[in-house]
Design a protein around this motif. Structure first.
Motif, short mmCIF file in Angstrom:
data_model
loop_
_atom_site.label_atom_id
_atom_site.label_comp_id
_atom_site.label_asym_id
_atom_site.label_seq_id
_atom_site.Cartn_x
_atom_site.Cartn_y
_atom_site.Cartn_z
N VAL A 126 0.54 -1.15 -0.14
CA VAL A 126 -0.11 0.56 0.48
C VAL A 126 0.85 1.51 -0.25
CG1 VAL A 126 -1.70 1.20 1.25
CG2 VAL A 126 -2.15 -1.22 0.84
N VAL A 127 0.57 1.79 -0.08
CA VAL A 127 1.32 3.72 -0.77
C VAL A 127 -0.05 4.69 0.13
CG1 VAL A 127 2.18 5.56 -1.99
CG2 VAL A 127 2.61 3.26 -2.48
N PHE A 128 0.67 5.25 0.89
CA PHE A 128 -0.62 6.53 1.57
C PHE A 128 -0.58 7.35 0.82
CE2 PHE A 128 0.92 2.83 4.18
CZ PHE A 128 -1.03 2.71 4.69
N ALA A 129 -1.98 8.53 0.71
CA ALA A 129 -1.44 10.04 0.06
C ALA A 129 -0.25 10.69 0.48
CB ALA A 129 -2.30 10.49 0.56
N ASP A 130 0.42 10.09 1.59
CA ASP A 130 1.44 11.53 1.85
C ASP A 130 3.20 10.71 1.67
OD1 ASP A 130 1.56 8.99 3.37
OD2 ASP A 130 2.07 10.93 5.17
N GLY A 131 2.88 9.85 0.79
CA GLY A 131 3.71 9.07 0.63
C GLY A 131 4.08 7.63 0.30
N ALA A 132 4.03 7.46 1.53
CA ALA A 132 4.52 6.38 2.92
C ALA A 132 3.51 5.46 2.55
CB ALA A 132 4.42 6.82 3.73
N ALA A 133 4.71 4.25 2.79
CA ALA A 133 4.22 2.90 1.62
C ALA A 133 4.63 1.75 3.58
CB ALA A 133 5.20 1.76 0.86
N ASP A 134 3.48 0.38 2.86
CA ASP A 134 3.84 -0.47 3.76
C ASP A 134 3.41 -1.41 3.17
OD1 ASP A 134 3.91 -0.88 6.48
OD2 ASP A 134 3.24 -0.03 7.68
N SER A 135 3.44 -2.66 4.52
CA SER A 135 2.56 -3.84 3.70
C SER A 135 1.81 -5.10 4.64
CB SER A 135 3.71 -4.72 3.55
OG SER A 135 4.85 -3.92 2.25
N PHE A 136 0.84 -5.58 4.15
CA PHE A 136 -0.07 -5.98 4.76
C PHE A 136 -0.44 -7.82 4.40
CE2 PHE A 136 -0.39 -1.55 5.59
CZ PHE A 136 -0.55 -1.48 6.98
N ASP A 137 -0.95 -7.78 5.02
CA ASP A 137 -1.57 -9.38 5.07
C ASP A 137 -2.81 -9.27 4.50
OD1 ASP A 137 0.44 -10.81 5.80
OD2 ASP A 137 0.23 -10.35 8.00
N LEU A 138 -3.66 -8.48 5.20
CA LEU A 138 -4.88 -8.27 4.06
C LEU A 138 -5.19 -6.61 4.42
CD1 LEU A 138 -6.72 -11.14 6.13
CD2 LEU A 138 -6.10 -11.27 3.65
N LEU A 139 -6.57 -6.21 3.17
CA LEU A 139 -6.80 -5.30 3.23
C LEU A 139 -8.30 -5.32 3.95
CD1 LEU A 139 -6.55 -2.19 2.90
CD2 LEU A 139 -6.36 -2.07 0.37
N VAL A 140 -8.96 -4.13 4.60
CA VAL A 140 -10.36 -4.76 4.44
C VAL A 140 -10.50 -3.29 4.13
CG1 VAL A 140 -11.97 -4.32 6.09
CG2 VAL A 140 -10.34 -6.07 6.05
N GLY A 141 -11.96 -3.06 3.19
CA GLY A 141 -12.29 -1.29 2.85
C GLY A 141 -13.45 -1.05 3.57
N ALA A 142 -13.13 -0.22 4.23
CA ALA A 142 -15.18 -0.56 5.61
C ALA A 142 -14.79 1.57 5.06
CB ALA A 142 -14.25 -0.20 6.92
N ASP A 143 -14.71 2.37 4.41
CA ASP A 143 -15.05 3.60 3.86
C ASP A 143 -15.51 3.96 2.83
OD1 ASP A 143 -13.34 2.48 2.11
OD2 ASP A 143 -11.90 3.19 1.13
N GLY A 144 -17.18 3.67 3.70
CA GLY A 144 -18.11 4.10 3.11
C GLY A 144 -18.43 4.25 1.66
N VAL A 145 -20.18 5.28 1.41
CA VAL A 145 -20.96 4.76 -0.26
C VAL A 145 -19.26 4.88 -0.76
CG1 VAL A 145 -21.65 6.94 0.10
CG2 VAL A 145 -22.35 5.26 -1.16
N HIS A 146 -18.56 5.90 -1.04
CA HIS A 146 -18.14 6.56 -2.16
C HIS A 146 -16.44 6.00 -1.78
CE1 HIS A 146 -21.21 9.08 -2.37
NE2 HIS A 146 -21.36 9.77 -1.79
N SER A 147 -16.32 4.38 -1.37
CA SER A 147 -15.32 4.18 -0.96
C SER A 147 -14.60 4.89 -2.49
CB SER A 147 -15.14 2.68 -0.69
OG SER A 147 -14.44 1.90 -0.83
N ALA A 148 -12.47 4.96 -1.60
CA ALA A 148 -10.97 4.67 -2.39
C ALA A 148 -10.84 3.73 -2.77
CB ALA A 148 -10.80 5.69 -1.68
#
Length: 386
Positions: A137-159
């Motif tokens: 994952v790359v974040f909006a501020d340019g930081a990067a990180d790694s995970f096992d899973l990603l859960v999208g819980a960001d609402g009706v207009h989900s990015a």
């Protein structure tokens, strides 16, 4: 597992709590600043109430119940047309019931994970890359990180949904209504009640919050264009949409602040809620709109059932499928009822208003509790022994 949760609202915080409970390491990213909660009043019962009870939150939430003894429908002069008493509403629900501000539930959930779960405020996901053994994952501020899973819980207009599944237009089902709401001072002698006033194609609702001296003014109207106007234009657009409306609508419009929450009533319907190492929960995959009265409850169900499925299944795909199979029928039922109830709630014509009035006067009695329950979809908990 290390799990990134995009969205620190009801669904995301519930998922974070239960993932941590089962020994995982959730990390939440949330666009809003720390401590910024908002929203309108919600009906809280069924599945959500059961999950909150398992988290030990009910006493705290009950202390913030909205002081609403009944729901009233009035005419242009404020005269009573019909009413639904809280006693009958509780009978219709058929179980524990709380009327709450959305913010109070979010606050309680945030406190439940504080000190246990890392929450990165004023942060959002900009890019996602999937590998066989993880998520980059790359974040909006340019930081990067790694995970096992990603859960999208960001609402009706989900990015998250946009990045992994495609544009919102593929999944959005517009109901044809726009809503707006904001707080106003209690200078109308409302008392402990929620009041609805309707004209063809538009409705105003006024009810007390749990803050003394404060009310929420909520506006619903039929519209072909559900795109929210720019913030600087919202107050003028709202006044145009409700120009000439009766009751105390002119006073409520005059009290409108500069910053008004506005959004279209939009359901999200997707053929599948997961892809690879990414799963969606809450409004990101199953938005029902406020006319379901069960959005918060189903958001909590998504977070809870996903964590339970990951705990019970060794393979992530099996867990994602199990969660979706358990939750989807309940969501679909409630979405269908929300769509039909919206048409009843805000009739397009005077004839429709007459029907609404007749049904309300006759139906809001104990003998019709079963019929009223159908208007809420299924009010029972879907948890069972889960």
């Amino acid at each position: 597992m290390r799990v990134l949760i995009s969205g620190g609202g009801i669904a995301g915080l519930t998922a974070a709590y239960w993932l941590h409970h089962h020994g995982h390491e959730p990390v939440v990213v949330e666009r809003a600043p720390r401590g910024q909660f908002g929203g309108y009043g919600i009906d809280f019962f069924g599945t959500g109430h059961d999950i909150a009870a398992r988290m030990g939150l009910i006493d705290r939430l009950a202390a913030h119940q909205l002081p609403t003894e009944d729901i009233r429908y009035v005419d242009a002069r404020g005269r009573l047309r019909s009413r639904l008493e809280r006693r009958l509403l509780e009978k219709v629900i058929g179980g524990p019931y709380l009327a709450l501000m959305h913010a109070r539930l979010e606050e309680a959930l945030a406190d439940a994970v504080r000190g246990r779960v890392e929450i990165r405020h004023e942060q959002r996901i900009a890019a996602v890359g999937q590998r066989p053994d993880g998520i980059d994952v790359v974040f909006a501020d340019g930081a990067a990180d790694s995970f096992d899973l990603l859960v999208g819980a960001d609402g009706v207009h989900s990015a998250t949904r946009e990045l992994v599944f495609g544009p919102e237009s593929r999944f959005a089902r517009r109901l044809g209504y726009t809503m707006a709401c904001y707080p106003v001072p209690d200078s109308y002698g409302l008392g402990p009640r929620r009041i609805h006033y309707s004209e063809p194609g538009r409705q105003v609702v006024l009810y007390p919050t749990d803050t003394p001296g404060e009310l929420i003014a909520l506006f619903l109207h039929r519209t072909a264009d559900q795109t929210a106007p720019p913030r600087a234009e919202r107050r003028a657009a709202l006044r145009d949409a409700f120009d000439g409306m009766g009751w105390i609508t002119p006073e409520l419009l005059a009290a409108a602040p500069e910053d008004i929450f506005v959004d279209g009533l939009t359901q999200i319907r997707m053929p599948r809620w997961h892809r690879g190492r990414v799963a969606l929960i809450g409004d990101a995959c199953a938005a029902m709109t406020l006319t379901s009265a069960q959005g918060a409850s189903m958001a909590m169900a998504g977070g809870y059932l996903l964590a339970e499925a990951l705990h019970r299944h060794d393979a992530r795909t099996a867990a994602f499928r199990a969660c979706e199979a358990r939750l989807r029928p309940a969501v679909t039922l409630r979405q269908d009822h929300a769509r039909s109830f919206a048409r009843f709630l805000v009739p397009a014509t005077r004839a429709g208003l007459a029907v609404q009035g007749a049904v309300s006067r006759i139906g809001m009695r104990d003998a019709f509790a079963g019929l009223l329950r159908r208007g809420y979809g299924d009010t029972t908990s879907i948890l069972g022994g889960a």
